[in-house]
Design an enzyme around this catalytic site. Structure first.
Site, mmCIF file in Angstrom:
data_model
loop_
_atom_site.group_PDB
_atom_site.id
_atom_site.type_symbol
_atom_site.label_atom_id
_atom_site.label_comp_id
_atom_site.label_asym_id
_atom_site.label_seq_id
_atom_site.Cartn_x
_atom_site.Cartn_y
_atom_site.Cartn_z
ATOM 1 N N CYS A 45 0.541 -1.255 -0.119
ATOM 2 C CA CYS A 45 0.134 -0.020 0.175
ATOM 3 C C CYS A 45 0.836 1.260 -0.074
ATOM 4 C CB CYS A 45 -0.848 -0.040 1.185
ATOM 5 S SG CYS A 45 -1.979 -1.541 1.495
ATOM 6 N N SER A 276 -11.860 -26.524 0.094
ATOM 7 C CA SER A 276 -12.605 -27.727 -0.087
ATOM 8 C C SER A 276 -11.720 -28.877 0.272
ATOM 9 C CB SER A 276 -12.934 -28.054 -1.480
ATOM 10 O OG SER A 276 -11.954 -27.880 -2.636
ATOM 11 N N ASP A 285 -6.388 -11.615 -0.793
ATOM 12 C CA ASP A 285 -6.721 -11.268 -2.196
ATOM 13 C C ASP A 285 -7.391 -12.645 -3.110
ATOM 14 O OD1 ASP A 285 -6.235 -8.785 -1.401
ATOM 15 O OD2 ASP A 285 -4.845 -8.517 -3.221
#
Ligand code: FAD
Length: 545
Positions: A45, A276, A285
């Site tokens: 950032c 899963s 993200d």
């Protein structure tokens, strides 16, 4: 938990916070971070701000180095080590490091591989001067390309999202000539067009050459740089192009190993961040998460959610049941003198999804209007018929971030729009008003929900309505809605007979407050009345091109 071996793929926001939390919860576990880049735990950032020189020291971008992971946390970090496949059957990953390929076994695996910059395939985009800003190396390369570009470097930024805007601002700080190309007619996709208008004005005032309504058709080689050929035929030369058109998840490993992913390629996880495969977790993200407003699924590439998801993943691996409830997408960006913040859905998105919604615009003061330095903010609040808050957008020079945070927390807590009026918010004249802008948004929403006020919007004032401007003539002289009738609020009670009672009367003022007062007077005198939401200021934002 015991001496389990936990392997984490990706060592920045989600991966690093998962690793550190795991160690705090379990001294015995073996924790290994595999990172394909040269750095872990750095502040992506902050990258635009180092380009602009605001963050002067490059080292300040590195939050935790491998040596500190080792000494403080007893966590092994291997940089320049890319995981190239996951062998789920044998619970091991194949790693490509400096010394070739090798298998690394795991008991639990965390995929925290993030996302990458994504550009739709464009002719000529393999030109070395077409770049992204996503990693430390990207930043270093951009800085060195600029320093080699002569005395008047030029940069074209494609895409006016967070990164595009922050990069444009920072390059202008450095005196770089900047063109910004945006496909739609406004910057910042998390804003609606009328709310984003001041940002365009500010970017232009900063000297950015804004080009709306164009895409890049192709890139052509040019001496010392590259020419972006736009959809309108324009040719924009610059030394480098920074393409900021979006992101795609780094989920190839998951896809190839048969872990369930969404259509868009985001890894599906449950509320415990488990994929899963019961031994594999994912965070950041790269995952698809809950969208709590309409109970659907979404993906929001922001650092706050990534860090929280990393921590929650660690909790669950360590045996502490911890739940990630979803992301509302609270965000804020600085553009020159403005902060622009949003949360939840835009009106554009709700329309596209065919959702019914209500909205209000207000323009309150950031602090007590009598206190020196108070400045205006523009707030748009969107909600459902039952008051559920769907989203908010705020732009202004001061106090924007705390207002969006208050609304985001209200959304998280499940408060309805009218409850914003009840929030207890700290007040003293330098910081706020006794009725904080967030309270005020709640009062207006409550008036709308209870039928005390009927909002009419600048983009669709009903045909045949009388637009009654209740501002003072001196204000009207500075601009007015065509065909509006002016009766100042102070004279309204004495001049009601001048108004056609058979028609809808839309009261209008500068920001919506006097319009509401007029609407109440009119309604209680038997008129069919409404208030122009946000007044002339919003009308101007909607109608100026
Ligand atoms: P990342 O931080 O991207 O980390 C993923 C890591 O995984 C990478 O280092 C990558 O090299 C590594 N990796 C990927 N594949 C492999 C593999 N196969 N093997 C080994 N390692 C692998 N968010 C905000 O909320 N506010 C901001 O102001 C903001 N500004 C930003 C500015 C820029 C320039 C950028 C690029 C992002 C910004 N973000 C901001 C977004 C924020 O940085 C991300 O949402 C956050 O970093 C996501 O964390 P993550 O851990 O999921 O992924």
């Amino acid at each position: 938990m015991n001496k389990a071996k936990i392997v984490i793929i990706g060592g920045v926001a989600a991966g690093a916070s998962a690793a550190a939390r795991l160690r705090r919860l379990n001294e015995a576990a073996e924790i290994l971070i595999l990172e394909r880049g040269k750095y872990v735990s750095y502040a992506n950032c902050g990258l635009p701000y180092h380009i602009g020189g605001v963050i002067a020291d490059r080292d300040d971008l590195i939050v935790t180095r491998p040596e500190k992971f080792a000494s403080w946390f007893n966590i092994e970090v291997r940089v320049c080590s890319e995981v190239i496949s996951i062998d789920r059957g044998n619970r091991r990953v194949l790693v490509k490091g400096g010394e070739g390929e090798y298998f690394e076994p795991y008991d639990k695996l965390i995929i925290a591989t993030g996302a990458s910059a994504f550009t739709p395939k464009t002719e000529g985009d393999d030109n070395p001067n077409v770049r992204h800003l996503w990693t430390m190396s990207d930043m270093d390369n951009i800085i060195s390309a600029l320093s080699g570009a002569g005395p008047n470097p030029k940069v074209t930024i494609v895409g006016g999202g967070f990164i595009g805007l922050e990069t444009a601002e920072n390059l202008r700080h450095k005196g770089v000539e900047v063109s910004l190309i945006q496909r739609s007619h406004h910057v910042l996709p998390v804003f609606d067009e009328e709310m984003a208008r001041p940002l365009a004005d500010e970017l232009r005032a900063m000297g950015v050459n804004l080009i709306f309504g164009r895409t890049v058709e192709k890139y052509e080689n040019a001496e010392g740089g590259v020419v972006a050929v736009l959809s309108g035929g324009e040719r924009v030369f610059s030394n480098i192009v920074i393409s900021s058109t979006g992101v795609k998840p780094n989920s190839e490993l998951a896809v190839k190993s048969g872990i369930e992913c969404s259509k868009g390629g985001f890894i599906k996880v449950d509320e415990h961040m488990r994929t899963s495969d019961e031994n594999i977790y994912a965070a950041g993200d790269v995952v698809e998460i809950a969208e709590p407003i309409f109970n659907s699924r979404t993906h929001i590439p922001l650092a706050g959610p990534a860090n929280k998801q990393g921590r929650i993943t660690a909790d669950n691996i360590a045996g502490i049941e911890s739940v990630y409830k979803g992301t509302y997408g609270a965000s804020v960006v600085k553009v020159g003198k403005y902060a622009a913040a949003s949360v939840g859905m835009t009106e554009k998105r709700l329309k596209a999804d065919g959702k019914k919604y209500r909205k209000i615009y207000i323009h309150p003061s950031s602090s007590a209007s009598y206190y020196p330095g108070a400045s205006r903010m523009d707030i748009k609040l969107i909600f459902g018929d039952d008051g559920t808050i769907y989203g908010a957008q705020i732009i202004g020079e001061k106090g924007v971030d705390k207002r969006i945070d208050a609304i985001a927390q209200a959304m998280y807590a499940g408060f309805k729009a009218d409850a914003l009026g009840e929030l207890e918010l700290a007040y003293a004249p330098p910081f706020s008003s006794a009725k904080d802008p967030v309270n005020y948004a709640g009062f207006v929403a409550s008036n709308v929900l209870t039928g005390k006020s009927t909002p009419v919007y600048a983009e669709n004032i009903p045909d045949g309505a009388v637009v009654l401007d209740v501002r003072e003539p001196s204000e009207v002289a500075n601009g007015k809605i065509p065909n509006s009738v002016n009766i100042p609020l102070g004279q309204l009670r004495g001049r009601l007979s001048e108004i056609d009672k058979s028609r809808l009367v839309v009261a209008s003022c500068q920001v919506g407050l006097r319009g509401y007062l007029a609407e109440r007077i009119l309604k209680q005198n038997g008129f069919n009345a409404a208030n122009l939401s946000g007044g002339y200021l919003t009308w101007k934002a909607v109608n100026s091109k």
